[in-house]
Design a protein around this motif. Structure first.
Motif, PDB file in Angstrom:
ATOM      1  N   PRO A 103       0.919  -1.250   0.027  1.00  0.00           N
ATOM      2  CA  PRO A 103       0.058   0.124  -0.075  1.00  0.00           C
ATOM      3  C   PRO A 103       0.895   1.212   0.018  1.00  0.00           C
ATOM      4  CG  PRO A 103      -0.207  -1.385   2.094  1.00  0.00           C
ATOM      5  CD  PRO A 103       0.498  -2.029   1.066  1.00  0.00           C
ATOM      6  N   GLN A 105       9.302   4.190  -6.261  1.00  0.00           N
ATOM      7  CA  GLN A 105       9.633   4.251  -5.125  1.00  0.00           C
ATOM      8  C   GLN A 105       9.925   2.723  -4.878  1.00  0.00           C
ATOM      9  OE1 GLN A 105       6.984   5.216  -1.843  1.00  0.00           O
ATOM     10  NE2 GLN A 105       8.346   5.213  -0.262  1.00  0.00           N
ATOM     11  N   ALA A 122      12.413 -10.687   9.565  1.00  0.00           N
ATOM     12  CA  ALA A 122      11.324  -9.970  10.054  1.00  0.00           C
ATOM     13  C   ALA A 122      10.126 -10.070   9.048  1.00  0.00           C
ATOM     14  CB  ALA A 122      11.740  -8.535   9.968  1.00  0.00           C
ATOM     15  N   LEU A 127       6.113 -13.056  10.141  1.00  0.00           N
ATOM     16  CA  LEU A 127       4.846 -12.696  10.290  1.00  0.00           C
ATOM     17  C   LEU A 127       3.984 -14.048   9.913  1.00  0.00           C
ATOM     18  CD1 LEU A 127       4.447  -9.477   7.959  1.00  0.00           C
ATOM     19  CD2 LEU A 127       4.630  -9.721  10.474  1.00  0.00           C
ATOM     20  N   THR A 184      -5.166  -1.242  11.605  1.00  0.00           N
ATOM     21  CA  THR A 184      -4.744   0.008  12.118  1.00  0.00           C
ATOM     22  C   THR A 184      -5.777   1.010  12.605  1.00  0.00           C
ATOM     23  OG1 THR A 184      -4.565   0.726   9.813  1.00  0.00           O
ATOM     24  CG2 THR A 184      -2.311   0.098  10.868  1.00  0.00           C
ATOM     25  N   LEU A 199       5.048  -7.803  14.023  1.00  0.00           N
ATOM     26  CA  LEU A 199       4.481  -6.560  13.474  1.00  0.00           C
ATOM     27  C   LEU A 199       5.317  -5.383  13.732  1.00  0.00           C
ATOM     28  CD1 LEU A 199       0.819  -7.261  13.437  1.00  0.00           C
ATOM     29  CD2 LEU A 199       2.167  -7.113  11.279  1.00  0.00           C
ATOM     30  N   LEU A 205       8.784  -5.627  12.333  1.00  0.00           N
ATOM     31  CA  LEU A 205       8.910  -5.301  10.571  1.00  0.00           C
ATOM     32  C   LEU A 205       8.705  -3.842  10.226  1.00  0.00           C
ATOM     33  CD1 LEU A 205       9.126  -6.328   7.889  1.00  0.00           C
ATOM     34  CD2 LEU A 205       6.845  -6.918   7.813  1.00  0.00           C
ATOM     35  N   ILE A 264       9.404   6.092   3.578  1.00  0.00           N
ATOM     36  CA  ILE A 264       8.456   5.239   4.245  1.00  0.00           C
ATOM     37  C   ILE A 264       8.479   5.862   5.880  1.00  0.00           C
ATOM     38  CG2 ILE A 264       7.671   3.152   5.129  1.00  0.00           C
ATOM     39  CD1 ILE A 264       8.287   1.792   2.491  1.00  0.00           C
ATOM     40  N   GLN A 270       2.877   4.484   7.587  1.00  0.00           N
ATOM     41  CA  GLN A 270       2.892   3.679   6.461  1.00  0.00           C
ATOM     42  C   GLN A 270       3.685   2.328   6.837  1.00  0.00           C
ATOM     43  OE1 GLN A 270       4.772   4.982   2.933  1.00  0.00           O
ATOM     44  NE2 GLN A 270       3.602   3.777   1.476  1.00  0.00           N
ATOM     45  N   LEU A 299       3.496   0.508   9.307  1.00  0.00           N
ATOM     46  CA  LEU A 299       2.915  -0.273  10.067  1.00  0.00           C
ATOM     47  C   LEU A 299       1.641  -0.686   9.112  1.00  0.00           C
ATOM     48  CD1 LEU A 299       2.112  -1.536  12.692  1.00  0.00           C
ATOM     49  CD2 LEU A 299       0.707   0.231  13.166  1.00  0.00           C
ATOM     50  N   ARG A 300       1.215  -0.039   8.254  1.00  0.00           N
ATOM     51  CA  ARG A 300       0.121  -0.347   7.451  1.00  0.00           C
ATOM     52  C   ARG A 300       0.754  -1.426   6.479  1.00  0.00           C
ATOM     53  NH1 ARG A 300      -2.631   3.784   3.774  1.00  0.00           N
ATOM     54  NH2 ARG A 300      -3.514   1.816   2.543  1.00  0.00           N
ATOM     55  N   ILE A 301       2.000  -1.122   6.081  1.00  0.00           N
ATOM     56  CA  ILE A 301       2.659  -2.106   5.233  1.00  0.00           C
ATOM     57  C   ILE A 301       2.675  -3.559   5.945  1.00  0.00           C
ATOM     58  CG2 ILE A 301       4.706  -2.808   3.795  1.00  0.00           C
ATOM     59  CD1 ILE A 301       4.870   0.166   3.045  1.00  0.00           C
ATOM     60  N   ALA A 302       3.133  -3.467   7.061  1.00  0.00           N
ATOM     61  CA  ALA A 302       3.253  -4.639   7.862  1.00  0.00           C
ATOM     62  C   ALA A 302       2.223  -5.596   8.043  1.00  0.00           C
ATOM     63  CB  ALA A 302       4.178  -4.299   9.172  1.00  0.00           C
ATOM     64  N   TYR A 303       1.070  -4.797   8.139  1.00  0.00           N
ATOM     65  CA  TYR A 303      -0.281  -5.434   8.356  1.00  0.00           C
ATOM     66  C   TYR A 303      -0.743  -6.122   6.992  1.00  0.00           C
ATOM     67  CZ  TYR A 303      -1.794  -4.344  13.190  1.00  0.00           C
ATOM     68  OH  TYR A 303      -1.978  -4.493  14.670  1.00  0.00           O
ATOM     69  N   PHE A 304      -0.231  -5.207   6.012  1.00  0.00           N
ATOM     70  CA  PHE A 304      -0.656  -5.670   4.631  1.00  0.00           C
ATOM     71  C   PHE A 304      -0.108  -7.004   4.401  1.00  0.00           C
ATOM     72  CE2 PHE A 304      -0.013  -6.081   0.093  1.00  0.00           C
ATOM     73  CZ  PHE A 304      -1.358  -5.859  -0.306  1.00  0.00           C
ATOM     74  N   ILE A 305       1.121  -6.988   4.665  1.00  0.00           N
ATOM     75  CA  ILE A 305       2.010  -8.111   4.377  1.00  0.00           C
ATOM     76  C   ILE A 305       1.443  -9.497   5.184  1.00  0.00           C
ATOM     77  CG2 ILE A 305       4.270  -9.081   4.488  1.00  0.00           C
ATOM     78  CD1 ILE A 305       5.431  -6.772   3.855  1.00  0.00           C
ATOM     79  N   SER A 306       1.136  -9.175   6.637  1.00  0.00           N
ATOM     80  CA  SER A 306       0.721 -10.147   7.109  1.00  0.00           C
ATOM     81  C   SER A 306      -0.487 -10.814   6.762  1.00  0.00           C
ATOM     82  CB  SER A 306       0.774  -9.615   8.664  1.00  0.00           C
ATOM     83  OG  SER A 306      -0.427  -9.123   8.912  1.00  0.00           O
ATOM     84  N   LEU A 339      -1.240 -11.433   3.546  1.00  0.00           N
ATOM     85  CA  LEU A 339      -0.975 -11.856   2.593  1.00  0.00           C
ATOM     86  C   LEU A 339      -1.086 -13.500   2.376  1.00  0.00           C
ATOM     87  CD1 LEU A 339       1.835  -9.848   0.918  1.00  0.00           C
ATOM     88  CD2 LEU A 339      -0.738  -9.695   0.191  1.00  0.00           C
TER      89      LEU A 339
END
Lengths: 197, 197
Positions: A17, A23, A45, A49, A89, B6, B9, B19, B23, B25-32, B34
């Motif tokens: 996201p 980037q 890391a 997850l 979040t 989380l 990461l 970053i 962002q 944290l949002r990415i970490a949640y997003f990856i988790s 997947l």
């Protein structure tokens, strides 16, 4: 000229996201410059997850033993008051306000057409059957983002859930703390007038 | 409430360029979210970067056998014309213009105090000793970013390198393609006037 491993990572990163292709490439180069030890640490890391679980009740991720997250497993919290949010979040942000003592339902991001996805319906149904067994919720708070399609989705959720709760509400709208009237958009000002205290 | 994997990461991600903590944290949640297969794929894509080499001549990363990248190893390119850039992605952008047939030196990002770092001096010195053996460069093009401290750093690089090259230049300045005069900043306009064609 971009080597295959960098190109591959770029592709993976631009799925994340808020990260565009430029980037993503910059980040890929940056990571490649970190050296073996730090690259391996970062990969580890990410791999960690995979140890996370998803709460079977609210769909928050957690690393506890058992099926429930810390909030759903907390008997001092009111399990019959449920706030529906799009993202984990969002729940974290609400937790930081330190005023809410109910539980959550993580719905997933609202689609641009405001229709509920199949996964979202599954999550809502699991909440509703939980509530049914316990005689309904005290309150369901719909806390999806205050966008145009968020509002439409909120109406759909309300339709879906209203027969299973004594009360159904949405987050208040108005000026944010520190918000200056001069720079507020007309819609926010309209809400701040309607909701004046 | 954010679980340890989380949080870890998030910390790692917020070291990446562009970053911030939110962002990350949002990415970490997003990856988790997947799922195991895609999380493992992403980690592997990162690990593959450890296979990359750095060109011993220009410091571009590459995955070729041997010490040189594709550009430094290309005998049809002019090895005595050298463009000094801050980042690999800058070299990529110049390659896309399809007009340049020399080689590069990746210097690393210019510091805010415009002083050359020890690593940057090592890279410049390795270039200069390469040039010395071959009777000096035909041209060195300094292509650091056109910021205030970029300009200062460019002066330092020029000082450092000028005795090893017939010609030393910088990228032209002026209005970008499609740039509208109304919205151009005064400095850009001043340059576009000075460099008028």
């Amino acid at each position: 000229m971009v080597s295959e491993p960098l190109r591959r990572l770029q592709e993976a990163l631009q799925e994340l996201p808020g990260i565009g292709p430029r980037q993503a490439l910059r980040i890929a180069y940056f990571i490649s410059s970190l050296g073996k030890v730090r690259i391996t640490e970062l990969a580890r890391a990410i791999l960690r997850l995979t140890e996370l679980r998803t709460c079977t009740q609210c769909f928050l991720t957690h690393e506890r033993e058992g099926a429930f997250c810390a909030i759903c497993g907390d008997e001092t919290r009111d399990q019959l008051t449920v706030t529906i949010v799009e993202r984990e979040t969002d729940a974290l942000s609400i937790e930081k306000a330190q005023i809410y003592r109910g539980r959550y339902l993580i719905l997933g991001e609202v689609r641009r057409d405001s229709e509920l996805s199949i996964e979202q319906k599954i999550r809502l149904n699991s909440l509703l059957s939980f509530l049914k067994e316990r005689g309904g919720a005290l309150e369901i708070i719909i806390a999806v983002n205050q966008t145009m399609y968020g509002e439409l989705a909120a109406e759909r959720i309300e339709e879906y859930a209203k027969s299973h709760t004594k009360k159904i509400t949405r987050l208040g709208r108005g000026l944010p703390t520190g918000g200056e009237i001069e720079f507020a958009d007309p819609d926010t000002l309209a809400h701040s007038l309607k909701n004046r205290r």
